[in-house]
Design a protein around this motif. Structure first.
Motif, PDB file in Angstrom:
ATOM      1  N   MET A   1       0.806  -1.535   0.162  1.00 17.96           N
ATOM      2  CA  MET A   1       0.277  -0.107   0.245  1.00 17.96           C
ATOM      3  C   MET A   1       1.230   1.245  -0.393  1.00 17.96           C
ATOM      4  O   MET A   1       1.850   1.276   0.798  1.00 17.96           O
ATOM      5  CB  MET A   1      -1.110   0.261   1.234  1.00 17.96           C
ATOM      6  CG  MET A   1      -1.985   1.600   1.153  1.00 17.96           C
ATOM      7  SD  MET A   1      -2.977   1.018   2.532  1.00 17.96           S
ATOM      8  CE  MET A   1      -3.860  -0.542   1.912  1.00 17.96           C
ATOM      9  N   LYS A   2       0.578   2.167  -0.861  1.00 15.92           N
ATOM     10  CA  LYS A   2       1.315   3.327  -0.954  1.00 15.92           C
ATOM     11  C   LYS A   2       1.072   3.972   0.281  1.00 15.92           C
ATOM     12  O   LYS A   2       0.397   4.338   0.142  1.00 15.92           O
ATOM     13  CB  LYS A   2       1.392   4.415  -2.108  1.00 15.92           C
ATOM     14  CG  LYS A   2       1.850   5.260  -2.305  1.00 15.92           C
ATOM     15  CD  LYS A   2       1.326   6.425  -4.457  1.00 15.92           C
ATOM     16  CE  LYS A   2       2.655   6.522  -4.320  1.00 15.92           C
ATOM     17  NZ  LYS A   2       2.232   7.363  -6.234  1.00 15.92           N
ATOM     18  N   ARG A   3       2.382   5.094   0.329  1.00 18.31           N
ATOM     19  CA  ARG A   3       1.983   5.539   2.060  1.00 18.31           C
ATOM     20  C   ARG A   3       2.204   7.151   1.135  1.00 18.31           C
ATOM     21  O   ARG A   3       3.766   7.687   0.363  1.00 18.31           O
ATOM     22  CB  ARG A   3       2.838   5.583   2.961  1.00 18.31           C
ATOM     23  CG  ARG A   3       2.528   4.860   3.446  1.00 18.31           C
ATOM     24  CD  ARG A   3       3.146   3.980   4.989  1.00 18.31           C
ATOM     25  NE  ARG A   3       2.859   2.837   5.425  1.00 18.31           N
ATOM     26  CZ  ARG A   3       1.870   2.405   6.582  1.00 18.31           C
ATOM     27  NH1 ARG A   3       1.331   3.849   6.727  1.00 18.31           N
ATOM     28  NH2 ARG A   3       1.102   1.888   6.745  1.00 18.31           N
ATOM     29  N   GLN A   4       1.846   8.486   1.602  1.00 19.98           N
ATOM     30  CA  GLN A   4       2.708   9.452   1.234  1.00 19.98           C
ATOM     31  C   GLN A   4       2.279  10.844   2.870  1.00 19.98           C
ATOM     32  O   GLN A   4       1.675   9.868   3.481  1.00 19.98           O
ATOM     33  CB  GLN A   4       1.921  10.215  -0.262  1.00 19.98           C
ATOM     34  CG  GLN A   4       1.047  10.347  -0.354  1.00 19.98           C
ATOM     35  CD  GLN A   4       0.032  11.216  -1.473  1.00 19.98           C
ATOM     36  OE1 GLN A   4      -0.650  10.324  -2.069  1.00 19.98           O
ATOM     37  NE2 GLN A   4       0.265  12.459  -1.483  1.00 19.98           N
ATOM     38  N   HIS A   5       2.803  11.893   2.574  1.00 16.66           N
ATOM     39  CA  HIS A   5       2.535  13.048   3.826  1.00 16.66           C
ATOM     40  C   HIS A   5       1.633  14.034   2.839  1.00 16.66           C
ATOM     41  O   HIS A   5       3.361  14.351   2.444  1.00 16.66           O
ATOM     42  CB  HIS A   5       4.258  12.608   4.641  1.00 16.66           C
ATOM     43  CG  HIS A   5       3.067  13.972   5.996  1.00 16.66           C
ATOM     44  ND1 HIS A   5       2.979  13.901   6.932  1.00 16.66           N
ATOM     45  CD2 HIS A   5       4.209  15.104   5.979  1.00 16.66           C
ATOM     46  CE1 HIS A   5       2.661  14.462   7.491  1.00 16.66           C
ATOM     47  NE2 HIS A   5       3.623  15.735   7.041  1.00 16.66           N
ATOM     48  N   THR A   6       1.195  15.095   3.725  1.00 19.70           N
ATOM     49  CA  THR A   6       1.191  16.454   3.596  1.00 19.70           C
ATOM     50  C   THR A   6       0.999  17.412   3.985  1.00 19.70           C
ATOM     51  O   THR A   6       0.532  16.433   5.519  1.00 19.70           O
ATOM     52  CB  THR A   6      -0.340  16.437   2.442  1.00 19.70           C
ATOM     53  OG1 THR A   6      -0.305  17.231   1.521  1.00 19.70           O
ATOM     54  CG2 THR A   6      -0.868  15.509   2.646  1.00 19.70           C
ATOM     55  N   THR A   7       0.987  18.193   4.159  1.00 17.84           N
ATOM     56  CA  THR A   7       0.647  19.246   4.923  1.00 17.84           C
ATOM     57  C   THR A   7      -0.900  19.113   5.245  1.00 17.84           C
ATOM     58  O   THR A   7      -1.634  19.363   6.496  1.00 17.84           O
ATOM     59  CB  THR A   7       1.064  20.472   4.936  1.00 17.84           C
ATOM     60  OG1 THR A   7       2.623  20.835   4.807  1.00 17.84           O
ATOM     61  CG2 THR A   7       0.346  22.195   6.129  1.00 17.84           C
ATOM     62  N   LEU A   8      -1.167  19.410   4.563  1.00 18.57           N
ATOM     63  CA  LEU A   8      -2.941  19.549   4.732  1.00 18.57           C
ATOM     64  C   LEU A   8      -3.733  18.631   3.640  1.00 18.57           C
ATOM     65  O   LEU A   8      -3.683  18.503   2.940  1.00 18.57           O
ATOM     66  CB  LEU A   8      -3.891  20.945   3.388  1.00 18.57           C
ATOM     67  CG  LEU A   8      -5.214  21.359   4.364  1.00 18.57           C
ATOM     68  CD1 LEU A   8      -5.691  21.258   5.500  1.00 18.57           C
ATOM     69  CD2 LEU A   8      -5.450  23.026   3.390  1.00 18.57           C
TER      70      LEU A   8
END
Length: 474
Positions: A1-8
């Motif tokens: 499962m792909k993961r990513q991070h964002t501010t909003l």
């Protein structure tokens, strides 16, 4: 499962969600927006915009039918007909252009849009199941972590337990289905005489359907000042819409061909119906995406927020219909912009002086701020005055002299606290009403402002003049 991070991370691409995302992108905030269906939400796809398109088509068709019988303007036409399928295609074309424009604006602002359904794991983690493979996105589920989570999931129509949507072989419908009819019903029963029920009920009647409206209270548009609703009631009667007030719905007959209705006198009768539009209200969309796991403070079905749209969990925000009444697209947009700016460090709070509300019936109804009764309930000593559109030259030239403009102001300082209007085209005055209250205008300010002639706006000035005892044209 792909993961990513964002501010909003914004959940919901309706008016509130997409405006928040665009503004955040403009402010340089890394932003991801998740939308499972179509950008624009209820408003652009199955609400505000398509309903006004259908109402316009119905108005034009009624006008043509009127001209076929002859008119004072001297216009004569052959007996008109309507191709409902083409009308729906035209309406869908407007929706498509607007939603495409939203997509382009999000891209321009650098917002990443994920087409999928979000499930909240916690206040900083969301799992997204793609709704369909999209360009550059693929069909792989992903987990997104964020510093700020904005919930903008909107609302859904309220069903009746006795007549769930889709029952009777699909004859029981919500506003969603009513806006894209494959055919016109011969007999339409509308449950609910609020703004949604009357807007669509009047449109269907103008398109040729026999329409009956069932309302539990004793009058139409019960949420509005009764004086404002009288011209609307007059039009309903002129159109031949049958009203059943002080009545409740018991359900459908066994064969599903009619609605069982009970009056306050305990009498039961049936209304034959080819289609039944249930328009008894909307409720926040709080189910199906794991919201209950966050244990946020709630106010009934709505999420409780403060004046910056913060929820009870740090860095979790909520806007729009999800936060309760008033459920208005322009409220959601304003809240979305505010949240983006607060996250960017701006000093903002959501405290509008007035929130405009427009009912697109025939004639239209506009309410901004306090009406006389509400001002009195709040203990304000106010004066009020109205100017009839029958005295307005532009209204006469539009053959639309029913209705009036009313202003409410404090007696001591003449500060304007409310505007109400009913009449053709008065929705376009809503901005002027809101602006005058937001900027703290007095009766003298409006009376002393030169209004273009001939326009409906002159009636705004005349109402202020009449409140000051200086009426010229009445």
């Amino acid at each position: 499962m792909k993961r990513q991070h964002t501010t909003l991370l914004v959940i919901g691409g309706g008016p509130g969600g997409y405006v928040a995302a665009i503004r955040a992108g403009q402010l340089g905030i890394p932003t991801v927006l998740v939308e499972g269906d179509r950008l624009g939400g209820t408003c652009l796809n199955i609400g505000c915009i398509p309903s006004k398109a259908l109402i316009h088509a119905a108005d034009e068709f009624e006008k043509a039918r009127h001209w076929a019988q002859g008119s004072a303007l001297g216009i004569r036409v052959q007996q008109p007909a309507i191709d409902v399928a083409q009308t729906v295609r035209w309406k869908d074309g407007i929706v498509s252009r607007l939603t495409g424009g939203v997509d382009a604006l999000l891209k321009k602002a650098g917002v990443q849009v994920l087409r999928g359904w979000a499930t909240l794991r916690d206040g900083k983690t969301v799992e997204v199941q793609p709704s369909a493979p999209a360009q550059g996105q693929g069909a792989e589920p992903r987990v997104i972590t964020c510093e700020h989570l904005l919930l903008a999931t909107g609302s859904v129509p309220v069903p009746l337990p006795s007549m769930p949507f889709g029952s009777a072989g699909g004859a029981v419908i919500s506003s969603t289905e009513a806006l894209s009819p494959a055919t016109l019903p011969r007999r339409l029963v509308v449950v609910g005489a609020g703004y949604i029920g009357l807007e669509l009920g009047m449109a269907y009647r103008k398109l040729g359907a026999d329409v009956a409206v069932i309302e539990a209270t004793g009058r139409v548009l019960p949420g509005y000042d009764e004086e404002l609703t009288r011209p609307v009631l007059a039009t309903l009667k002129r159109l031949g819409v049958v009203l059943h007030l002080n009545c409740s719905v018991e359900g459908l007959t066994e064969d599903g061909s009619a609605v069982r209705v009970r009056s306050t006198m305990a009498d039961e009768f049936v209304l034959p119906a080819d289609r039944v539009l249930v328009a008894v209200g909307r409720r926040p969309r709080t189910e199906g995406f794991g919201l209950e796991g966050l244990l946020l403070d709630m106010s009934g079905r709505a999420i409780k927020v403060d004046e910056q749209c913060r929820t009870s969990m740090r860095n979790v925000w909520a806007i729009g219909d999800l936060t309760g009444e008033p459920m208005l697209a322009h409220r959601a947009m304003a809240q979305g912009e505010l949240v983006a700016e607060v996250i960017a460090g701006h000093k903002r709070r959501f405290a509008p002086m007035a929130m405009p509300a427009v009912c697109f019936t025939d004639p239209e109804v506009v309410v901004v701020g306090l009406d006389p009764a509400e001002a009195e309930r709040r203990g304000l000593d106010c004066l009020h005055a109205h100017f009839p559109l029958a005295g307005n030259g532009r209204a006469m030239s539009l053959e639309s002299t029913e209705g009036f403009i009313r202003v409410v102001a404090r007696r001591d300082q003449h500060l304007i606290v409310g505007w109400q209007a009913v009449g053709r085209g008065v929705s376009e005055l809503a901005a002027a009403f809101s602006q005058s209250i937001e900027m703290g205008a007095t009766l003298e300010d409006i009376a002393g402002t030169i209004h273009a002639h001939p326009t409906l706006g002159e009636a705004v000035q005349e109402a202020a003049l009449r409140a000051l005892g200086r009426a010229v044209h009445v």
